[in-house]
Scaffold this active site. Structure first.
Site, PDB file in Angstrom:
ATOM      1  N   GLU A 300       0.710  -1.312  -0.035  1.00 36.69           N
ATOM      2  CA  GLU A 300      -0.016   0.034  -0.103  1.00 36.69           C
ATOM      3  C   GLU A 300       1.068   1.328  -0.004  1.00 36.69           C
ATOM      4  O   GLU A 300       0.401   2.358  -0.869  1.00 36.69           O
ATOM      5  CB  GLU A 300      -0.830   0.001   1.060  1.00 36.69           C
ATOM      6  CG  GLU A 300      -2.045  -1.146   1.069  1.00 36.69           C
ATOM      7  CD  GLU A 300      -2.893  -1.091  -0.286  1.00 36.69           C
ATOM      8  OE1 GLU A 300      -3.458   0.102  -0.619  1.00 36.69           O
ATOM      9  OE2 GLU A 300      -2.833  -1.950  -0.727  1.00 36.69           O
ATOM     10  N   HIS A 303       1.758   2.698  -3.138  1.00 39.17           N
ATOM     11  CA  HIS A 303       0.785   3.614  -4.085  1.00 39.17           C
ATOM     12  C   HIS A 303       0.886   4.883  -3.970  1.00 39.17           C
ATOM     13  O   HIS A 303       0.333   5.645  -4.433  1.00 39.17           O
ATOM     14  CB  HIS A 303      -0.782   3.089  -3.851  1.00 39.17           C
ATOM     15  CG  HIS A 303      -0.969   1.701  -4.032  1.00 39.17           C
ATOM     16  ND1 HIS A 303      -0.549   1.342  -5.508  1.00 39.17           N
ATOM     17  CD2 HIS A 303      -1.463   0.557  -3.551  1.00 39.17           C
ATOM     18  CE1 HIS A 303      -0.925   0.165  -5.774  1.00 39.17           C
ATOM     19  NE2 HIS A 303      -1.757  -0.350  -4.589  1.00 39.17           N
TER      20      HIS A 303
END
EC number: 3.4.24.39
Length: 347
Positions: A300, A303
């Site tokens: 994550e 990102h």
């Protein structure tokens, strides 16, 4: 990001690696049309002789605001401003799947103005491009992936009307105070600390382990090594429970924890959310390609625009990752995740 080519050339470049992703002839045909200014209607047809079980989560079939299309304004790609997922590759619940029967057409709609800024209005080129993850009829595990590319269409979008859609979407993003408490706080903190160690090891390996660079990123060029090292160093800096640019939540903030989603990120808001599945996973693992709390955090973090701003391509797991191009791997969240896990385990 500036492009010197239009949408046809861009999609050809992106699809170059994706085209070989299908290990079987999976006959799904995707067609799109634009209605009501910025709403895209997509039809997915199974032209084969047997049913196909595809993962909805993270794909064009997902009702959440994940990336479902490529949009160009002339030679400029219109930035996507929605949700990036980490999706489980095994043990997915039935709700995460869509079975498309032979001869059946599934229709879905999504408004591209929710996740793209069309305030200036004008003419745009739009196409849907991505992958479908596929499972056997009696399994919840992903075993292959199929790339797709829709027809390309030109659309004139009214900026004023599109801005209304976007304002409505942004209004749903209500920020709340961090809700990570008790065991969830402990798990999240431990995972973030372990993420830092994963990233530090991976940054070092990228400079010395050419075999792994070739396996995961398909390049040992100085440019590729620099990109990977820089990204992992930024991950290590971001994986700090008391610092970093992002905000970490332990409960769903915008209703995006759909079946199969482990965690998600809204890069434009620097929000990362751990979904319920995250808290059922081990913090770390010595299995080569395990999905864990620490490598989910790492996934994550990539990102975030402050780190790398990676994409998913709706491509999760080692098998799918191996079928991307080098350029895609260098901008693919799960490639960094799988590389870091492999370096940690030594596999």
């Amino acid at each position: 990001m500036k492009y010197s080519v239009g949408i046809t050339a861009l999609l050809a470049t992106l699809a170059q690696g994706a085209a070989v992703m299908s290990k079987r002839d999976i006959p799904l045909d995707v067609k799109i049309q634009v209605v009501n200014n910025s709403e895209v209607k997509a039809s997915i047809t199974n032209s084969g002789s047997s049913s196909i079980k595809v993962v909805k989560t993270g794909s064009i079939l997902d009702s959440a605001d994940v990336e479902k299309s490529v949009i160009m304004a002339g030679e400029n790609k219109v930035a996507f401003d929605g949700i990036r997922y980490q999706v489980a590759t095994a043990g997915l619940p039935a709700e995460a799947f869509q079975i498309i029967e032979a001869g059946e057409t599934i229709e879905v709609s999504f408004n591209v103005a929710s996740t793209h800024d069309f305030a200036q209005g004008g003419d745009f080129d739009i196409a849907a491009l991505g992958t479908f993850s596929v499972a056997e009829s009696d399994s919840g595990d992903i075993f292959s992936a199929m790339a797709f590319e829709s027809n390309h269409i030109k659309a004139h979008i009214d900026g004023t009307e599109a801005a209304k859609v976007r304002r409505s979407y942004l209004a749903k993003r209500t920020m709340v105070q961090s809700d990570c408490t008790g065991t969830r706080l402990t798990q999240t903190t431990n995972a973030i600390n372990s993420c830092r160690s994963l990233a530090q090891r991976a940054a070092s390996a990228a400079q010395s382990n050419s075999a792994k660079m070739n396996e995961y990123f398909k390049s040992t060029s100085s440019s590729a090594v620099n990109t990977v090292v820089t990204t992992f160093n930024r991950i290590a800096s971001e994986c700090n429970p008391s610092g970093g640019a992002s905000r970490q939540y332990c409960t769903d903030q915008i209703g995006a924890c759909s079946p199969g989603v482990i965690a998600y990120t809204v890069p434009s808001q620097s929000i990362m959310v751990n979904c319920p599945t995250f808290f059922t996973m081990p913090t770390t693992s010595n299995a080569c390609r395990a999905q864990t709390q620490d490598n989910t955090i790492l996934h994550e973090v990539t990102h975030l625009s402050q780190v790398k701003g990676t994409q998913d391509y709706n491509c999760y797991g080692y098998t799918c990752m191996r079928q991307l191009t080098s350029a895609q791997n260098l901008n693919h969240a799960d490639t960094y995740t799988l590389f870091a896990q492999a370096i940690k385990v030594g596999c």
